[in-house]
Write an enzyme that holds these catalytic residues in place. Structure first.
Site, PDB file in Angstrom:
ATOM      1  N   HIS A  63       1.006  -1.236   0.076  1.00 53.47           N
ATOM      2  CA  HIS A  63      -0.037   0.224   0.019  1.00 53.47           C
ATOM      3  C   HIS A  63       0.916   1.389  -0.046  1.00 53.47           C
ATOM      4  O   HIS A  63       1.861   1.031   0.543  1.00 53.47           O
ATOM      5  CB  HIS A  63      -0.842   0.194   1.125  1.00 53.47           C
ATOM      6  CG  HIS A  63      -1.947  -0.918   1.402  1.00 53.47           C
ATOM      7  ND1 HIS A  63      -2.276  -1.723   2.524  1.00 53.47           N
ATOM      8  CD2 HIS A  63      -2.460  -1.722   0.509  1.00 53.47           C
ATOM      9  CE1 HIS A  63      -2.870  -2.820   2.428  1.00 53.47           C
ATOM     10  NE2 HIS A  63      -3.118  -2.646   1.246  1.00 53.47           N
ATOM     11  N   LYS A  73       6.030   6.002   7.034  1.00 50.35           N
ATOM     12  CA  LYS A  73       5.691   4.938   8.102  1.00 50.35           C
ATOM     13  C   LYS A  73       6.733   4.486   9.112  1.00 50.35           C
ATOM     14  O   LYS A  73       7.672   4.168   8.387  1.00 50.35           O
ATOM     15  CB  LYS A  73       4.785   3.873   7.423  1.00 50.35           C
ATOM     16  CG  LYS A  73       3.786   4.046   6.604  1.00 50.35           C
ATOM     17  CD  LYS A  73       3.177   2.866   6.064  1.00 50.35           C
ATOM     18  CE  LYS A  73       2.057   3.113   4.826  1.00 50.35           C
ATOM     19  NZ  LYS A  73       1.550   1.981   4.488  1.00 50.35           N
ATOM     20  N   TYR A 133       1.741   1.427  13.874  1.00 50.73           N
ATOM     21  CA  TYR A 133       2.582   2.267  12.767  1.00 50.73           C
ATOM     22  C   TYR A 133       2.047   3.573  13.183  1.00 50.73           C
ATOM     23  O   TYR A 133       0.624   4.053  13.241  1.00 50.73           O
ATOM     24  CB  TYR A 133       2.859   1.804  11.638  1.00 50.73           C
ATOM     25  CG  TYR A 133       1.533   1.696  10.812  1.00 50.73           C
ATOM     26  CD1 TYR A 133       1.250   2.473   9.935  1.00 50.73           C
ATOM     27  CD2 TYR A 133       0.818   0.580  11.045  1.00 50.73           C
ATOM     28  CE1 TYR A 133      -0.061   2.276   8.892  1.00 50.73           C
ATOM     29  CE2 TYR A 133      -0.324   0.168  10.351  1.00 50.73           C
ATOM     30  CZ  TYR A 133      -0.651   1.337   9.371  1.00 50.73           C
ATOM     31  OH  TYR A 133      -1.920   1.025   8.350  1.00 50.73           O
ATOM     32  N   ASP A 171      -6.861  -6.037  -1.615  1.00 47.45           N
ATOM     33  CA  ASP A 171      -5.650  -6.191  -2.054  1.00 47.45           C
ATOM     34  C   ASP A 171      -5.213  -7.097  -3.169  1.00 47.45           C
ATOM     35  O   ASP A 171      -4.481  -7.374  -3.782  1.00 47.45           O
ATOM     36  CB  ASP A 171      -4.875  -6.718  -0.763  1.00 47.45           C
ATOM     37  CG  ASP A 171      -4.381  -5.565   0.244  1.00 47.45           C
ATOM     38  OD1 ASP A 171      -4.847  -4.290  -0.317  1.00 47.45           O
ATOM     39  OD2 ASP A 171      -4.000  -5.773   1.282  1.00 47.45           O
TER      40      ASP A 171
END
Length: 186
Positions: A63, A73, A133, A171
């Site tokens: 992603h 991230k 995260y 996905d």
């Protein structure tokens, strides 16, 4: 804080100090000033995310968020273990289409810094794995993008048999990197 540069130098493996005694442990997992001094990471973190994957073999990714909502991230695993991967999606980069990965676990206490311009994903190595995260940009649904987990051009060595992979419906439909258009420019 220990900082290790990986094969793509913009992606960093970070291990915060962890102090244990008979009661358990204490760790300062994030300190903006110390992180900036140790790594040069300047982005302001605007959101924290937390996921639980019940099964081993869950793949989340690959992603990213497109401009103007690009996200860096800082990923860590607080329960279980993951194989975490970052793929350079910056057209014109000397490492375009190359990837780096690290095993992150509650046991090794490591974090992975993935700057904007990369697609990111992970595979759970244990059941009931939790990942936390921080991101540097706001989430915007219209800016979601990604690359299919099993893109043959990337040849990612996922640590799970393809027949055992657990994916979201979204996905399963992501394009190959070569068909994704220009996600980012170097």
């Amino acid at each position: 804080m220990r900082v290790e540069t990986l094969a793509i130098p913009e992606v960093l493996l970070i291990t915060p100090p962890k102090f244990g005694d008979a009661r358990g442990f204490f760790s300062e997992t994030f300190n903006a000033k110390k992180l900036r001094e140790a790594t040069g990471i300047e982005g302001d973190f605007v959101q924290d995310n937390h996921s639980l994957s019940v099964q081993k073999g869950v793949i989340r990714g690959l992603h990213c968020q497109l401009a103007p909502f690009i996200q860096g991230k800082l990923v860590r695993c607080v329960r279980g273990a993951i194989w975490d991967v970052a793929v350079d999606a910056r057209v014109g980069s000397p490492s375009f289409g190359k990837w780096v990965a690290a095993e992150l676990s509650a046991e090794n206490w490591q974090q992975l810094w993935i700057p904007g311009g990369f697609v990111h994903g992970f595979c759970t190595l244990e059941p009931n794995t939790e990942v936390v995260y921080k991101v540097t940009g706001d989430y915007d649904k219209a800016s979601e993008a990604g690359v299919i987990w099993n893109d043959p051009d990337l040849a990612l060595p996922w640590p799970v048999d393809p027949s055992e992979v657990v994916l979201s419906d979204k996905d399963k439909l992501l394009p190959r990197l070569r068909d994704a258009g220009t996600l980012f420019t170097y």
